[in-house]
Write an enzyme that holds these catalytic residues in place. Structure first.
Site, PDB file in Angstrom:
ATOM      1  N   LYS A  32       1.136  -1.121  -0.336  1.00  0.00           N
ATOM      2  CA  LYS A  32       0.042  -0.222  -0.343  1.00  0.00           C
ATOM      3  C   LYS A  32       1.053   1.055  -0.030  1.00  0.00           C
ATOM      4  O   LYS A  32       2.011   1.263   0.516  1.00  0.00           O
ATOM      5  CB  LYS A  32      -1.019  -0.186   1.327  1.00  0.00           C
ATOM      6  CG  LYS A  32      -1.816   0.530   1.303  1.00  0.00           C
ATOM      7  CD  LYS A  32      -2.748   1.351   2.294  1.00  0.00           C
ATOM      8  CE  LYS A  32      -2.044   1.664   3.802  1.00  0.00           C
ATOM      9  NZ  LYS A  32      -2.403   2.595   3.997  1.00  0.00           N
ATOM     10  N   ASP A  59      -3.879   4.221  -1.700  1.00  0.00           N
ATOM     11  CA  ASP A  59      -4.619   4.757  -0.745  1.00  0.00           C
ATOM     12  C   ASP A  59      -4.957   5.921  -0.488  1.00  0.00           C
ATOM     13  O   ASP A  59      -3.930   7.460   0.014  1.00  0.00           O
ATOM     14  CB  ASP A  59      -3.572   4.216   0.901  1.00  0.00           C
ATOM     15  CG  ASP A  59      -4.758   4.451   1.365  1.00  0.00           C
ATOM     16  OD1 ASP A  59      -6.096   5.078   1.348  1.00  0.00           O
ATOM     17  OD2 ASP A  59      -4.465   3.876   2.609  1.00  0.00           O
ATOM     18  N   LYS A  61      -7.663   8.340  -0.379  1.00  0.00           N
ATOM     19  CA  LYS A  61      -9.065   8.603  -0.003  1.00  0.00           C
ATOM     20  C   LYS A  61      -9.050   9.709  -1.447  1.00  0.00           C
ATOM     21  O   LYS A  61      -8.862  10.834  -0.560  1.00  0.00           O
ATOM     22  CB  LYS A  61      -8.314   8.993   1.100  1.00  0.00           C
ATOM     23  CG  LYS A  61      -8.179   7.513   1.288  1.00  0.00           C
ATOM     24  CD  LYS A  61      -8.201   7.795   3.205  1.00  0.00           C
ATOM     25  CE  LYS A  61      -7.572   6.498   4.132  1.00  0.00           C
ATOM     26  NZ  LYS A  61      -6.120   6.249   4.611  1.00  0.00           N
ATOM     27  N   ASP A  64     -13.681  14.800  -3.573  1.00  0.00           N
ATOM     28  CA  ASP A  64     -14.030  15.787  -4.416  1.00  0.00           C
ATOM     29  C   ASP A  64     -14.973  16.156  -5.382  1.00  0.00           C
ATOM     30  O   ASP A  64     -16.330  15.477  -5.146  1.00  0.00           O
ATOM     31  CB  ASP A  64     -12.793  16.611  -4.984  1.00  0.00           C
ATOM     32  CG  ASP A  64     -12.498  18.427  -5.161  1.00  0.00           C
ATOM     33  OD1 ASP A  64     -13.428  18.636  -5.117  1.00  0.00           O
ATOM     34  OD2 ASP A  64     -11.099  18.628  -5.277  1.00  0.00           O
ATOM     35  N   ARG A 211       2.551  -1.725  11.359  1.00  0.00           N
ATOM     36  CA  ARG A 211       4.147  -1.605  11.661  1.00  0.00           C
ATOM     37  C   ARG A 211       4.159  -2.725  12.120  1.00  0.00           C
ATOM     38  O   ARG A 211       5.917  -3.246  12.411  1.00  0.00           O
ATOM     39  CB  ARG A 211       3.681  -0.675  13.442  1.00  0.00           C
ATOM     40  CG  ARG A 211       3.855   1.303  12.592  1.00  0.00           C
ATOM     41  CD  ARG A 211       3.565   1.872  13.560  1.00  0.00           C
ATOM     42  NE  ARG A 211       2.034   1.915  13.298  1.00  0.00           N
ATOM     43  CZ  ARG A 211       1.605   2.861  13.781  1.00  0.00           C
ATOM     44  NH1 ARG A 211       1.447   3.536  14.294  1.00  0.00           N
ATOM     45  NH2 ARG A 211       0.123   2.320  13.778  1.00  0.00           N
TER      46      ARG A 211
HETATM   47  O1  C5P Z   1       0.856   0.731  11.474  1.00  0.00           O
HETATM   48  P1  C5P Z   1      -0.708  -0.031  10.755  1.00  0.00           P
HETATM   49  O2  C5P Z   1      -0.476  -1.128  10.983  1.00  0.00           O
HETATM   50  O3  C5P Z   1      -1.347   0.750  11.925  1.00  0.00           O
HETATM   51  O4  C5P Z   1      -0.651   0.689   9.799  1.00  0.00           O
HETATM   52  C1  C5P Z   1      -2.126   0.756   9.375  1.00  0.00           C
HETATM   53  C2  C5P Z   1      -2.626   1.628   7.889  1.00  0.00           C
HETATM   54  O5  C5P Z   1      -3.435   1.087   7.826  1.00  0.00           O
HETATM   55  C3  C5P Z   1      -1.736   2.867   8.284  1.00  0.00           C
HETATM   56  O6  C5P Z   1      -2.058   3.198   6.720  1.00  0.00           O
HETATM   57  C4  C5P Z   1      -3.166   4.166   7.796  1.00  0.00           C
HETATM   58  O7  C5P Z   1      -2.649   5.267   7.630  1.00  0.00           O
HETATM   59  C5  C5P Z   1      -3.583   3.217   7.319  1.00  0.00           C
HETATM   60  N1  C5P Z   1      -5.716   2.876   7.640  1.00  0.00           N
HETATM   61  C6  C5P Z   1      -5.602   3.206   9.158  1.00  0.00           C
HETATM   62  N2  C5P Z   1      -7.353   3.063   9.870  1.00  0.00           N
HETATM   63  C7  C5P Z   1      -7.943   3.367   9.041  1.00  0.00           C
HETATM   64  C8  C5P Z   1      -7.611   3.356   6.800  1.00  0.00           C
HETATM   65  C9  C5P Z   1      -6.135   3.639   7.151  1.00  0.00           C
HETATM   66  O8  C5P Z   1      -5.052   2.578  10.192  1.00  0.00           O
HETATM   67  N3  C5P Z   1      -9.894   3.726   8.566  1.00  0.00           N
END
Ligand code: C5P
Length: 234
Positions: A32, A59, A61, A64, A211
């Protein structure tokens, strides 16, 4: 239906991203690319990761007026990504325009999904600040139904909402779910989380994991573990 683990490459530059992907050698995980990396590096990072053979979820999003979203999606469709997204709050008309812009002359297009309510938005804030006088569950179900009505493929939602979305829109409607942690991980700033195995049980089609993989001592081993738990490979 294809189920897969998507690694959230939340890095702020090309070098770190490519070095991270080099760890995987012959493996080509689905990745992503979010706003941070795209705005820092532009479309070249998308082309390079695609050239290396990865599938990409872009991603960005979009949200507009329909005409702007249609024309922007037409530009993004030239990047040949595998999945991209909009905000369902932009209305059915905007989502239909996005789909139209993304569809190439030969009828092919990337998967298009919509964000329902961000997982960072609480029911309290949605009601107090956005004046949406419904429960967050009903709002998510309605936004998912709007998304399906516009002809999109699915939604981004919390894994804990995947069953609700499937109930509202049918089993073939895709659920792409961030908020994934191993049972022995810290939560970081995520609130509504679950494990890869539980996400599969609830109905996620794609899990988005950042992460727990990118910050692991051994990212490849963490990715393999995630795949194994999500796809229930013994
Ligand atoms: O590091 P982590 O596993 O928390 O990353 C989750 C990813 O999913 C990040 O890129 C975050 O921006 C994205 N995301 C999220 N919750 C949402 C939409 C997107 O955690 N509702």
């Amino acid at each position: 239906m294809a189920k897969d683990v998507i690694i959230a490459c939340d890095f702020d530059n090309v070098q770190t991203t490519l070095q991270f992907l080099d760890n995987f050698k012959g493996r080509k995980p689905f990745v992503k690319i979010g706003m941070e990396l795209y705005y820092a590096s532009g479309p070249d990072i998308v082309r390079e990761i695609k050239r290396r053979g990865h599938k990409i979820f872009l991603d960005l999003k979009l949200h507009d007026i329909p005409n702007t979203v249609r024309k922007t999606m037409k530009v993004l469709s030239n990047l040949d990504v595998d999945m991209t997204n909009v905000h369902a709050a932009g209305t059915i008309e905007m989502m239909s325009a996005a789909l139209e812009g993304l569809t190439r002359e030969d009828g092919t297009r990337p998967l298009l999904i919509a964000v329902t309510q961000l997982t960072s938005t609480s029911e309290q804030r949605m009601q107090d600040e956005l004046l949406i006088n419904a429960s967050i569950q009903d709002t998510i179900a309605k936004y998912a139904q709007n998304t399906r009505q516009a002809g999109l493929d699915g939604v981004v939602c919390s894994p804990l909402e995947a069953a609700l979305v499937k109930q509202a829109c049918g089993q073939s409607f895709l659920t792409v779910t961030p908020g994934i942690r191993f049972s022995d991980n810290t939560k970081d700033d995520q609130v509504r989380i679950t494990t890869p195995g539980k996400a599969r049980e609830i109905g996620s089609d794609y899990i988005v994991v950042g992460r727990p993989i990118t910050a692991a001592d051994n990212p490849v081993a963490a990715y393999e573990r995630c795949l194994k738990e999500f796809l229930e490979i013994n």
